[in-house]
Scaffold this motif. Structure first.
Motif, PDB file in Angstrom:
ATOM      1  N   GLY A 104       0.825  -1.207   0.000  1.00 16.90           N
ATOM      2  CA  GLY A 104       0.000   0.000   0.000  1.00 16.90           C
ATOM      3  C   GLY A 104       0.852   1.247   0.000  1.00 16.90           C
ATOM      4  O   GLY A 104       0.601   2.196  -0.749  1.00 16.90           O
ATOM      5  N   GLY A 105       1.908   1.240   0.835  1.00 13.57           N
ATOM      6  CA  GLY A 105       2.801   2.391   0.902  1.00 13.57           C
ATOM      7  C   GLY A 105       3.465   2.669  -0.442  1.00 13.57           C
ATOM      8  O   GLY A 105       3.572   3.826  -0.871  1.00 13.57           O
ATOM      9  N   PHE A 106       3.847   1.584  -1.108  1.00 13.27           N
ATOM     10  CA  PHE A 106       4.457   1.736  -2.439  1.00 13.27           C
ATOM     11  C   PHE A 106       3.467   2.404  -3.393  1.00 13.27           C
ATOM     12  O   PHE A 106       3.792   3.361  -4.091  1.00 13.27           O
TER      13      PHE A 106
ATOM     14  N   ILE B 144      -7.555   9.006   4.674  1.00 14.01           N
ATOM     15  CA  ILE B 144      -8.511   8.463   5.661  1.00 14.01           C
ATOM     16  C   ILE B 144      -8.352   6.934   5.699  1.00 14.01           C
ATOM     17  O   ILE B 144      -8.295   6.326   6.770  1.00 14.01           O
ATOM     18  N   LYS B 145      -8.195   6.317   4.518  1.00 12.58           N
ATOM     19  CA  LYS B 145      -8.014   4.852   4.420  1.00 12.58           C
ATOM     20  C   LYS B 145      -6.762   4.424   5.184  1.00 12.58           C
ATOM     21  O   LYS B 145      -6.790   3.475   5.964  1.00 12.58           O
ATOM     22  N   VAL B 146      -5.680   5.159   4.996  1.00 13.07           N
ATOM     23  CA  VAL B 146      -4.416   4.823   5.672  1.00 13.07           C
ATOM     24  C   VAL B 146      -4.544   4.996   7.186  1.00 13.07           C
ATOM     25  O   VAL B 146      -4.093   4.153   7.960  1.00 13.07           O
ATOM     26  N   LEU B 147      -5.235   6.063   7.593  1.00 19.19           N
ATOM     27  CA  LEU B 147      -5.444   6.321   9.036  1.00 19.19           C
ATOM     28  C   LEU B 147      -6.204   5.155   9.663  1.00 19.19           C
ATOM     29  O   LEU B 147      -5.793   4.613  10.699  1.00 19.19           O
ATOM     30  N   ILE B 148      -7.287   4.729   9.000  1.00 17.65           N
ATOM     31  CA  ILE B 148      -8.094   3.606   9.524  1.00 17.65           C
ATOM     32  C   ILE B 148      -7.232   2.344   9.566  1.00 17.65           C
ATOM     33  O   ILE B 148      -7.251   1.587  10.535  1.00 17.65           O
TER      34      ILE B 148
ATOM     35  N   ILE C 120     -14.154  -3.217   6.040  1.00 20.41           N
ATOM     36  CA  ILE C 120     -15.171  -2.975   4.994  1.00 20.41           C
ATOM     37  C   ILE C 120     -15.134  -1.501   4.563  1.00 20.41           C
ATOM     38  O   ILE C 120     -15.170  -1.189   3.369  1.00 20.41           O
ATOM     39  N   ILE C 121     -14.988  -0.603   5.554  1.00 20.04           N
ATOM     40  CA  ILE C 121     -14.898   0.841   5.226  1.00 20.04           C
ATOM     41  C   ILE C 121     -13.663   1.093   4.345  1.00 20.04           C
ATOM     42  O   ILE C 121     -13.735   1.817   3.338  1.00 20.04           O
ATOM     43  N   ILE C 122     -12.536   0.451   4.671  1.00 25.58           N
ATOM     44  CA  ILE C 122     -11.294   0.623   3.894  1.00 25.58           C
ATOM     45  C   ILE C 122     -11.489   0.183   2.438  1.00 25.58           C
ATOM     46  O   ILE C 122     -11.100   0.884   1.500  1.00 25.58           O
ATOM     47  N   VAL C 123     -12.133  -0.970   2.244  1.00 23.95           N
ATOM     48  CA  VAL C 123     -12.339  -1.475   0.879  1.00 23.95           C
ATOM     49  C   VAL C 123     -13.240  -0.526   0.088  1.00 23.95           C
ATOM     50  O   VAL C 123     -12.957  -0.207  -1.079  1.00 23.95           O
TER      51      VAL C 123
ATOM     52  N   ALA D 214     -11.262   2.437  -0.852  1.00 24.28           N
ATOM     53  CA  ALA D 214     -10.271   2.106  -1.900  1.00 24.28           C
ATOM     54  C   ALA D 214     -10.872   2.219  -3.293  1.00 24.28           C
ATOM     55  O   ALA D 214     -10.168   2.499  -4.250  1.00 24.28           O
ATOM     56  N   LYS D 215     -12.184   2.003  -3.406  1.00 30.08           N
ATOM     57  CA  LYS D 215     -12.838   2.113  -4.715  1.00 30.08           C
ATOM     58  C   LYS D 215     -13.423   3.510  -4.894  1.00 30.08           C
ATOM     59  O   LYS D 215     -13.316   4.109  -5.964  1.00 30.08           O
TER      60      LYS D 215
END
Ligand code: HEM
Length: 165
Positions: free
Chosen positions: A87-89, A112-116, A153-156, A159-160
């Motif tokens: 993910g970092g890459f 926000i995704k990374v924070l979660i 689930i929030i992250i996925v 991501a979209k």
């Protein structure tokens, strides 16, 4: 009947057309597999395996849970580590010194995704540390997998969504 010339033509044609996978796509595929393994396990643990709670006696339940957790502790920290690294890459393509940090909705949703994701990581580190130090974790950790499933689930979704908003 496939003739060898067709195959030879196909490989020549596709390599000329740049069918070689770039590093970003490889990172994305690795990231997706780790996400499936990680969220898949948490889903199974919270939604599926709880079905055994009522059908086996307490001692058997404890044995089963220990067996599953021992296996899980070998797989999940590593899959989360690879998830974070891949993910970092990928993140560096969208958030960097040129493009800035929170300048557009993609960057904001990605952050926000990374924070979660790091809330989940800190929870995993805390639970592993308590295990290693034989310390009683905070009572909220009883619900940790449920929390991780909701956050996952929030992250996925983020991501979209980050590519369409
Ligand atoms: C629990 C942690 C995480 C989960 C479950 C997760 C899950 C996902 C999923 C399912 C995708 C969509 C993949 C696709 O469209 O094929 C994705 C994309 C992405 N993730 Fe993660 N991720 C997590 C953590 C991270 C972290 C920590 C970072 C950055 C440090 C990150 C950066 C990205 C980026 C940049 C994309 C977009 C890739 C693209 O479509 O081009 N992810 N993630």
């Amino acid at each position: 009947m496939i003739n060898i010339n067709d195959l030879k033509f196909y490989f020549d044609y596709s390599s000329q057309k740049g069918f070689n996978m770039d590093t970003y796509t490889i990172a994305l595929i690795i990231h997706l597999f780790c996400a499936i393994i990680f969220i898949g396990f948490v889903f199974a643990d919270v939604i599926v395996l709880t079905a055994i709670n009522k059908v086996v006696d307490h001692d058997t339940l404890l044995k089963l849970k220990n067996a599953i957790s021992n296996r899980a502790r070998k797989i999940f920290p590593l899959s989360v580590l690879i998830l974070i690294l891949s993910g970092g890459f990928m993140l560096s393509k969208y958030i960097n010194s040129n493009d800035g940090f929170l300048n557009n909705s993609l960057q904001q949703l990605l952050m926000i995704k990374v924070l979660i994701a790091f809330i989940i990581v800190f929870g995993i580190i805390y639970s592993l540390t308590c295990k290693i130090l034989k310390k009683q974790p905070h009572s909220i950790m009883i619900h940790f997998h449920k929390i991780v499933l909701v956050l996952g689930i929030i992250i996925v979704i983020l991501a979209k969504l980050m590519f369409v908003i």
